[in-house]
Motif scaffolding. Structure first.
Motif, PDB file in Angstrom:
ATOM      1  N   VAL A 132       0.831  -1.202   0.000  1.00 36.69           N
ATOM      2  CA  VAL A 132       0.000   0.000   0.000  1.00 36.69           C
ATOM      3  C   VAL A 132       0.867   1.253   0.000  1.00 36.69           C
ATOM      4  N   LEU A 172      -7.300   2.260  -3.910  1.00 34.75           N
ATOM      5  CA  LEU A 172      -6.194   3.157  -3.592  1.00 34.75           C
ATOM      6  C   LEU A 172      -6.503   4.614  -3.884  1.00 34.75           C
ATOM      7  N   LEU A 302      -1.179  -4.402  -1.286  1.00 32.07           N
ATOM      8  CA  LEU A 302      -2.447  -3.751  -1.608  1.00 32.07           C
ATOM      9  C   LEU A 302      -3.541  -4.773  -1.889  1.00 32.07           C
TER      10      LEU A 302
END
Length: 316
Positions: A132, A172, A302
């Motif tokens: 991430v 995201l 992620l």
């Protein structure tokens, strides 16, 4: 010993290109050349750069293979992440193993540009495997440099949700900010945000005594500024002196200034506590930061945030 043709000195080349310059297969096996990849050679005197390796991979792979993921983004000038393996993608079921090259396969190529996979498609591919925090750093950089917009990213991800990284990229988007001016600054913002501290303003413009200053992160209500101090701030004396003047001006107007060198950013948990204490000293009465599993997600892949494809398919 005759000089090598310029075309064979400046970069990698194929067997057919060598033959066209009068270099035989036997000569390629001699001391003047080195094999870079199967079917690709270079002059032994050539210092191979990363750009040379990308060019060599293009020659070794079929024309239907294109740079993607982090490699395609690094071709834009990003100085971030590992340079190897190089990431290429091909449509179909081609299996080809080359040292230092990761060849992805897809049922349908993302939109291409003159250099390879388009930026939106390349970033989606990167998101499929990135942490991430790394995706935020790279995503901010792409937005700030004008290489990508949120709209372009979301459009491709929603149009082709089956693509590796599409769901990750959509998740995201809300964590990206095009106002960020550096990779470490993006990481600093993410570290504080994922800990649950209030969201600061990013690079706002303040006019103080007729002077315009733009601090990295500003907690306006609590008059606290958090500044990332890169190595250039200490090495370049002109930058160092300008920083001193700017921070002195801010403090004269009642702002607290917390400077964060890379060593402090590397100890993120301690940094979060430090910022929280500074906010408390300036009247912050919100909840303390959480440094549990929710915060640790920042440093996980992620893909863990959106679940596996199988889980998403089952939920649908």
């Amino acid at each position: 010993m005759r000089e090598l043709p310029p075309a064979l000195v400046s970069g990698p080349f194929t067997r057919s290109q060598a033959r066209a310059q009068g270099v035989t297969d036997r000569m390629l096996q001699g001391q003047r050349f080195v094999r870079v990849l199967p079917g690709v050679w270079a002059s032994r005197d050539l210092t191979l750069t990363w750009e040379h390796r990308v060019a060599a991979a293009r020659l070794a792979l079929p024309r239907s293979a294109h740079p993607t993921g982090l490699t395609r983004i690094q071709m834009l000038g990003l100085d971030e992440g590992p340079r190897l393996p190089l990431h290429f993608v091909v449509q179909g079921d081609l299996h080809l193993a080359l040292p230092g090259v990761f060849l992805h396969r897809t049922k349908k190529l993302a939109p291409l540009d003159e250099h390879g996979v388009g930026v939106a498609g390349a970033f989606i591919s990167f998101c499929a495997r990135a942490r991430v925090v790394d995706a935020i750093r790279v995503g901010d950089w792409l937005l700030a440099a004008g290489h990508l917009t949120r709209g372009q990213l979301i459009e491709l991800a929603l149009h082709e949700p089956w693509r590796d990284g599409a769901h990750e990229a959509i998740w995201l988007c809300e964590h990206l900010d095009p106002r960020s001016r550096s990779l470490p600054e993006s990481e600093l913002r993410a570290v504080l945000g994922f800990a649950g501290l209030p969201a600061p303003e990013v690079n706002p413009m303040l006019v103080l005594d007729g002077v315009t200053v733009s601090p990295d992160l500003l907690y306006r209500e609590h008059r606290l500024i958090v500044e990332y101090q890169g190595a250039q701030h200490q090495v370049d004396r002109s930058i160092y002196v300008a920083d001193l003047d700017r921070l002195e001006l801010l403090r004269a107007h009642g702002f607290g200034c917390l400077e964060v060198p890379k060593e402090r950013l590397a100890h993120a948990r301690t940094l979060v506590g430090r910022v929280h204490r500074e906010l408390n000293a300036r009247g912050y009465a919100g909840r303390p930061p959480y440094l549990d599993d929710r915060w640790q997600r920042l440093f996980a892949r992620l893909s863990h945030q959106v679940g596996s494809r199988r889980d998403r398919a089952g939920a649908a």
